[in-house]
Scaffold this motif. Structure first.
Motif, PDB file in Angstrom:
ATOM      1  N   SER A 252       0.862  -1.193   0.000  1.00 36.38           N
ATOM      2  CA  SER A 252       0.000   0.000   0.000  1.00 36.38           C
ATOM      3  C   SER A 252       0.897   1.242   0.000  1.00 36.38           C
ATOM      4  N   GLU A 253       0.295   2.383  -0.356  1.00 37.84           N
ATOM      5  CA  GLU A 253       1.069   3.620  -0.425  1.00 37.84           C
ATOM      6  C   GLU A 253       1.698   3.956   0.939  1.00 37.84           C
ATOM      7  N   GLY A 254       0.936   3.773   2.015  1.00 38.41           N
ATOM      8  CA  GLY A 254       1.461   4.078   3.356  1.00 38.41           C
ATOM      9  C   GLY A 254       2.657   3.196   3.709  1.00 38.41           C
ATOM     10  N   TYR A 255       2.581   1.931   3.332  1.00 37.55           N
ATOM     11  CA  TYR A 255       3.676   0.969   3.567  1.00 37.55           C
ATOM     12  C   TYR A 255       4.904   1.430   2.779  1.00 37.55           C
ATOM     13  N   LYS A 256       4.711   1.806   1.517  1.00 38.08           N
ATOM     14  CA  LYS A 256       5.850   2.269   0.699  1.00 38.08           C
ATOM     15  C   LYS A 256       6.498   3.497   1.344  1.00 38.08           C
ATOM     16  N   GLU A 257       5.644   4.437   1.784  1.00 30.48           N
ATOM     17  CA  GLU A 257       6.191   5.662   2.392  1.00 30.48           C
ATOM     18  C   GLU A 257       6.960   5.339   3.673  1.00 30.48           C
ATOM     19  N   TYR A 312      -7.875  -5.064   5.974  1.00 30.75           N
ATOM     20  CA  TYR A 312      -8.485  -3.748   6.182  1.00 30.75           C
ATOM     21  C   TYR A 312      -7.400  -2.662   6.118  1.00 30.75           C
ATOM     22  N   GLY A 313      -6.305  -2.902   6.823  1.00 31.84           N
ATOM     23  CA  GLY A 313      -5.205  -1.928   6.854  1.00 31.84           C
ATOM     24  C   GLY A 313      -4.659  -1.663   5.466  1.00 31.84           C
ATOM     25  N   GLN A 314      -4.530  -2.718   4.689  1.00 33.72           N
ATOM     26  CA  GLN A 314      -3.991  -2.603   3.320  1.00 33.72           C
ATOM     27  C   GLN A 314      -4.955  -1.792   2.446  1.00 33.72           C
ATOM     28  N   GLN A 315      -6.256  -2.128   2.541  1.00 37.24           N
ATOM     29  CA  GLN A 315      -7.233  -1.450   1.675  1.00 37.24           C
ATOM     30  C   GLN A 315      -7.458   0.003   2.069  1.00 37.24           C
ATOM     31  N   ASN A 316      -7.362   0.275   3.377  1.00 34.86           N
ATOM     32  CA  ASN A 316      -7.671   1.628   3.853  1.00 34.86           C
ATOM     33  C   ASN A 316      -6.427   2.424   4.240  1.00 34.86           C
ATOM     34  N   ASN A 317      -5.267   1.880   3.914  1.00 31.47           N
ATOM     35  CA  ASN A 317      -4.002   2.565   4.152  1.00 31.47           C
ATOM     36  C   ASN A 317      -3.781   2.892   5.639  1.00 31.47           C
ATOM     37  N   VAL A 318      -4.211   1.957   6.511  1.00 32.85           N
ATOM     38  CA  VAL A 318      -3.964   2.139   7.949  1.00 32.85           C
ATOM     39  C   VAL A 318      -2.708   1.326   8.292  1.00 32.85           C
ATOM     40  N   THR A 319      -1.561   1.992   8.271  1.00 30.55           N
ATOM     41  CA  THR A 319      -0.296   1.241   8.377  1.00 30.55           C
ATOM     42  C   THR A 319      -0.095   0.603   9.748  1.00 30.55           C
ATOM     43  N   ASP A 320      -0.824   1.058  10.765  1.00 31.11           N
ATOM     44  CA  ASP A 320      -0.682   0.445  12.087  1.00 31.11           C
ATOM     45  C   ASP A 320      -1.251  -0.963  12.136  1.00 31.11           C
ATOM     46  N   LEU A 321      -2.012  -1.339  11.111  1.00 32.36           N
ATOM     47  CA  LEU A 321      -2.609  -2.680  11.094  1.00 32.36           C
ATOM     48  C   LEU A 321      -1.967  -3.595  10.049  1.00 32.36           C
ATOM     49  N   VAL A 322      -0.997  -3.065   9.340  1.00 31.86           N
ATOM     50  CA  VAL A 322      -0.391  -3.833   8.245  1.00 31.86           C
ATOM     51  C   VAL A 322       0.967  -4.376   8.676  1.00 31.86           C
TER      52      VAL A 322
END
Ligand SMILES: Cc1cc2nc3c(=O)[nH]c(=O)nc-3n(C[C@H](O)[C@H](O)[C@H](O)COP(=O)(O)O)c2cc1C
Length: 357
Positions: A252-257, A312-322
């Motif tokens: 996800s974008e948040g993970y990449k960042e 959910y974290g992946q789809q909604n860009n919630v990096t605390d759950l990924v």
């Protein structure tokens, strides 16, 4: 003939560089891009159904005519004690409620897991030239069938003892996975505890202990690290984190960042997400599980229990759950296409005369 030159001949590729299989991050597009650029792309299918395995292989084949590796998980399926399974569900129900994620309680008997032997027929039918694996040694019958079918086999070791076992089992090559590496530890010998050996030590020791080709993995982030691995006796390198932020990545974008902004201290080993030790960028889910003091059900049960939360974290860009698997040198990851990142690395190595074998 020198080692890297020998390796490229054995694998039918141009450069002794392997794109590390990264389940959840590596796409068929990534594998095909690396294969088309002359490296060895690796398609991760660990734990997937035979049907999904076949469809990912066919998709990759539709994008490249070059050889690529398919990567399996070689662990044995375990049982779980119902007490830790239920207590973990209570905990996850509370976490999901905090994020307003619907919770569906699971029964142990509802969970279905695939063993690597379920996937071997697909690999045989598809004539996969290179089969790599982690978390153990694939079954003797699978080794025999795949080798008879012409596959080169690559196992993963995190200690000298594991490397020797892989060699004795007839595996053709070994990935020496240093402690720096992103993702799950390939560790499979429980009696050793969790080996925490950095690549500088592990590579030297494994190269001296076995007589089959050794590939270096963990913290290989640029051409200097590739050269260092060759100096230490590696035949080739396996690189993961460098590709997490590329266009073809499924992160996800948040993970990449988070990967691009990471520092050498941003990652930690955790069992929180899957029940197996893995290195990822620290986040609040990892901290909350640690603070709970709960016994974490072993892989693959914990992996299944956290699946809805991770999705959910992946789809909604919630990096605390990924689970943001990444290595200690992950900040060297780059934006751009996998082809560009790979070619840049090759050009820098060629500039130093490192690929003129
Ligand atoms: C996101 C991620 C997922 C991974 N998944 C797998 C996998 O499915 N199978 C495997 O053998 N290794 C897996 N690994 C390990 C990589 O293949 C590779 O050995 C490792 O990333 C090398 O260390 P580096 O990240 O420092 O480059 C994974 C690594 C990462 C970062």
């Amino acid at each position: 003939m020198n080692k890297p030159d020998h390796l490229v001949q054995m694998l039918g590729i141009e450069y002794p560089i392997i794109q590390g299989p990264m389940l959840g991050v590596t796409s068929p597009d990534m594998v095909a891009a690396i294969a088309n650029a002359g490296g060895l792309g690796s398609l991760p299918v660990g734990g997937l159904s035979p049907h999904k395995t076949a469809s990912l292989i066919r998709e990759t084949k539709s994008k490249t005519a070059q050889p690529f590796a398919v990567n399996l998980f070689a662990h044995e399926l375990t049982e779980v004690d119902s007490d830790s399974f239920e207590k973990m569900q209570d905990f996850l129900e509370r976490i999901q409620a905090q994020h307003r994620i619907p919770f569906e309680r699971k029964k142990i008997t509802d969970l279905k897991f695939y063993h690597h032997t379920d996937q071997i027929d697909v690999l045989l039918a598809e004539h996969i030239p290179v089969v790599s694996f982690t978390f153990g040694v694939i079954q003797p019958a699978a080794i025999e069938q795949l080798k008879r079918n012409g596959s080169v086999l690559i196992g993963t070791a995190t200690s000298v003892k594991e490397a020797r076992l892989l060699e004795e089992a007839g595996i053709d090559m070994i990935v020496a996975q240093g402690y720096e590496a992103g993702g799950h530890r390939g560790t499979f010998l429980d009696d050793e505890g969790l080996p925490q050996v950095g690549l500088m030590s592990l590579l030297l020791l494994v190269v001296d202990a076995v007589s089959i080709p050794v590939l270096a993995a963990g913290g290989i982030a640029d051409e200097r690290a590739v050269r260092a691995a060759f100096v230490l006796g590696a035949w080739g390198v396996q690189i993961g984190s460098l590709f997490i932020a590329c266009h073809e990545s499924l992160a996800s974008e948040g993970y990449k960042e988070a990967v691009l902004a990471s520092q050498e201290t941003s990652t930690a080993l955790t069992q929180a997400f899957s029940g197996r030790w893995a290195r990822g960028i620290k986040n609040s889910f990892m901290r909350q599980i640690e603070e709970s003091g709960l016994k974490i059900p072993y892989y693959t049960f914990q992996n299944s229990l956290t699946a809805p939360l991770r999705a959910y974290g992946q789809q909604n860009n919630v990096t605390d759950l990924v689970s943001m698997w990444a290595g200690q040198s992950a900040s060297y990851a780059q934006r751009g296409s996998a082809t560009e990142i790979f070619k840049k690395l090759v050009e820098k190595l060629q500039h130093h005369g490192q690929l003129d074998f």
